[in-house]
Write an enzyme that holds these catalytic residues in place. Structure first.
Site, PDB file in Angstrom:
ATOM      1  N   ASP A  17     -19.959  10.821  17.665  1.00  0.00           N
ATOM      2  CA  ASP A  17     -19.542   9.444  17.933  1.00  0.00           C
ATOM      3  C   ASP A  17     -18.038   9.472  18.221  1.00  0.00           C
ATOM      4  OD1 ASP A  17     -19.720   6.534  17.902  1.00  0.00           O
ATOM      5  OD2 ASP A  17     -18.675   6.653  15.986  1.00  0.00           O
ATOM      6  N   ASP A  19     -15.527   6.165  18.186  1.00  0.00           N
ATOM      7  CA  ASP A  19     -14.734   5.213  17.398  1.00  0.00           C
ATOM      8  C   ASP A  19     -15.027   5.355  15.910  1.00  0.00           C
ATOM      9  OD1 ASP A  19     -13.575   3.945  19.701  1.00  0.00           O
ATOM     10  OD2 ASP A  19     -15.517   3.000  20.045  1.00  0.00           O
ATOM     11  N   THR A 260       2.860  11.734 -13.127  1.00  0.00           N
ATOM     12  CA  THR A 260       2.959  11.517 -11.682  1.00  0.00           C
ATOM     13  C   THR A 260       4.099  10.551 -11.373  1.00  0.00           C
ATOM     14  OG1 THR A 260       1.276   9.771 -11.847  1.00  0.00           O
ATOM     15  CG2 THR A 260       0.533  11.973 -11.246  1.00  0.00           C
ATOM     16  N   GLU A 312      -0.013   9.310  -5.351  1.00  0.00           N
ATOM     17  CA  GLU A 312       0.371   9.771  -6.683  1.00  0.00           C
ATOM     18  C   GLU A 312       0.837  11.231  -6.641  1.00  0.00           C
ATOM     19  OE1 GLU A 312      -2.409   8.722  -9.793  1.00  0.00           O
ATOM     20  OE2 GLU A 312      -3.285   7.128  -8.578  1.00  0.00           O
ATOM     21  N   TYR A 324      12.129   6.350 -12.898  1.00  0.00           N
ATOM     22  CA  TYR A 324      11.711   5.152 -12.179  1.00  0.00           C
ATOM     23  C   TYR A 324      12.886   4.569 -11.398  1.00  0.00           C
ATOM     24  CZ  TYR A 324       7.607   5.260 -15.219  1.00  0.00           C
ATOM     25  OH  TYR A 324       6.463   5.639 -15.870  1.00  0.00           O
ATOM     26  N   ARG A 337      -7.946  19.824  -0.828  1.00  0.00           N
ATOM     27  CA  ARG A 337      -9.361  19.467  -0.979  1.00  0.00           C
ATOM     28  C   ARG A 337      -9.553  17.967  -0.796  1.00  0.00           C
ATOM     29  NH1 ARG A 337     -10.186  16.861  -5.798  1.00  0.00           N
ATOM     30  NH2 ARG A 337      -8.602  17.169  -7.441  1.00  0.00           N
TER      31      ARG A 337
END
Length: 387
Positions: A17, A19, A260, A312, A324, A337
């Site tokens: 296919d 699209d 993370t 993450e 932060y 993967r």
């Protein structure tokens, strides 16, 4: 993720296919409908995406007219909106793994056909913006060349006829349920690559369900395998993303024991739509600290069932405090993967650590280590810090 039923037959030809399978058409469709529906006082919210994927232009238009209660017929909608699509065909990008896949088949002499519910002229115009694609396909069949569109098997049977191969010797690669249904009705093997998120469980007819074309293993179908994996990693054309580190779901350190450094997905919808969910790796630059190896997940994290697609990264370094708000820039250089679910938290944690070890080793290879000096990272630092 990849769900594969036992291999029952090798194939000798591939029918694809277009699209949503080879081309990232969905993003253009959404962008155009957002603009178009304003003239009717409506707002495209994406709720019709599931109903229009894999359909003919008229069928898709009928669904939109009905659900948005538009003051026009489906034919009028198609007439009004088709020129808008044509103007943007040049912007449609190939999906990750598309070029790699079709060039691999061509190199190894595997006959290929395109079979799409779109009109043939539309198919040819779309692929004209992708260098060499027209010459890669022996056959192109448009929805206007058959009496019945998918989910009827007619278009795939016609493609097999023109390829001069038996239907049972064909592998179909499709992103939609109508397409998968058509392929199975034609007596072919079918790999589903769902173009919409969190829909894999609906593709029960498919012989295999994969997350993206990067995950297709030709050897599962009796075809020659790819030879481009290096130490459990797939090299990618580097891509870049960055922003301030934000608070995530609070599970990285607390639940997984893996801190993370989350990035906001706001403003990155195009990038996230271009890259399939999965585990990637590369280099990370922190504005006040240096450059570090990193591995990261993009996706919905099936174990936790994220409500939205997230980014993450895990910086492979032992930091003594949070950061932060600091600017974090990433250069992504490879793929490890696809996204997957896990039966237990312990198995998820074990897999994440394995991903980290793979990334640590791979980033020592010259193929990947050279990207540590990417200007996108070094300009952020303004000095020669690296780790």
């Amino acid at each position: 993720m990849s769900v594969l039923t036992s291999l029952t037959k090798s194939v000798s030809a591939v029918i694809l296919d277009l699209d949503g399978t080879l081309l990232n058409t969905d993003r253009i469709v959404s962008n155009i409908l957002k603009v178009f529906l304003v003239k009717y006082g409506k707002q495209w919210d994406g709720r019709e995406a599931r109903r229009i994927v894999g359909k003919t232009p008229l069928e898709a238009a009928a669904a939109i007219v009905e659900d948005y209660e538009l003051a026009c017929t489906q034919e009028e909608l198609v007439h009004q909106i088709t020129p808008m699509f044509s103007d943007h065909y040049c912007e449609i990008k190939a999906l990750p793994g598309a070029n790699r896949l079709i060039k691999h088949f061509k190199h190894h002499g595997v006959p290929m056909a395109l079979a799409s519910n779109s009109p043939k002229a539309s198919i040819e115009l779309k692929i004209s913006y992708h260098k060499g694609w027209k010459d890669l396909f022996s056959v192109i069949v448009g929805g206007d060349e058959v009496r019945s569109a998918k989910p009827s098997p007619e278009i795939f049977l016609e493609a097999a006829k023109r390829l001069n191969v038996e239907p049972s010797s064909c592998l179909v690669i499709e992103d939609s349920i109508p397409g998968v249904t058509a392929g199975k009705a034609a007596g072919m093997q079918v790999v589903a690559v769902p173009s919409l998120p969190k829909q894999s469980h609906l593709f029960t007819l498919a012989d295999e369900v994969i997350n993206s074309l990067l995950d297709l293993r030709p050897e599962n179908w009796g075809l020659l395998p790819f030879k481009d994996w290096i130490e459990a990693t797939l090299p990618l054309e580097p891509w870049r993303i960055g922003g301030p580190v934000i608070k995530g779901y609070g599970r990285g350190s607390k639940v997984l024991g893996i801190p993370t450094a989350n990035l906001s997905a706001d403003g990155y919808s195009d990038i996230l739509s271009e890259h399939p969910s999965g585990v990637y790796f590369g280099w990370a630059g922190l504005s006040r600290r240096g450059i570090y190896k990193m591995v990261m997940s993009i996706g919905w994290n099936p174990y936790f069932d994220n409500p939205e697609k997230t980014i993450e990264p895990w910086l492979l370094h032992d930091f003594k405090e949070d950061f932060y708000g600091e600017e974090l820039d990433l250069v992504v250089v490879g793929f490890i993967r696809p996204e997957a679910n896990f039966p237990s938290l312990e198995s998820l944690i074990e897999k994440i650590h394995e991903d980290g070890r793979i990334a640590e080793r791979a980033l020592e290879l010259p193929l990947y280590s050279k990207h540590r000096d990417d200007p996108y990272l070094t300009s952020l630092l303004g000095n020669d810090q690296n780790h």
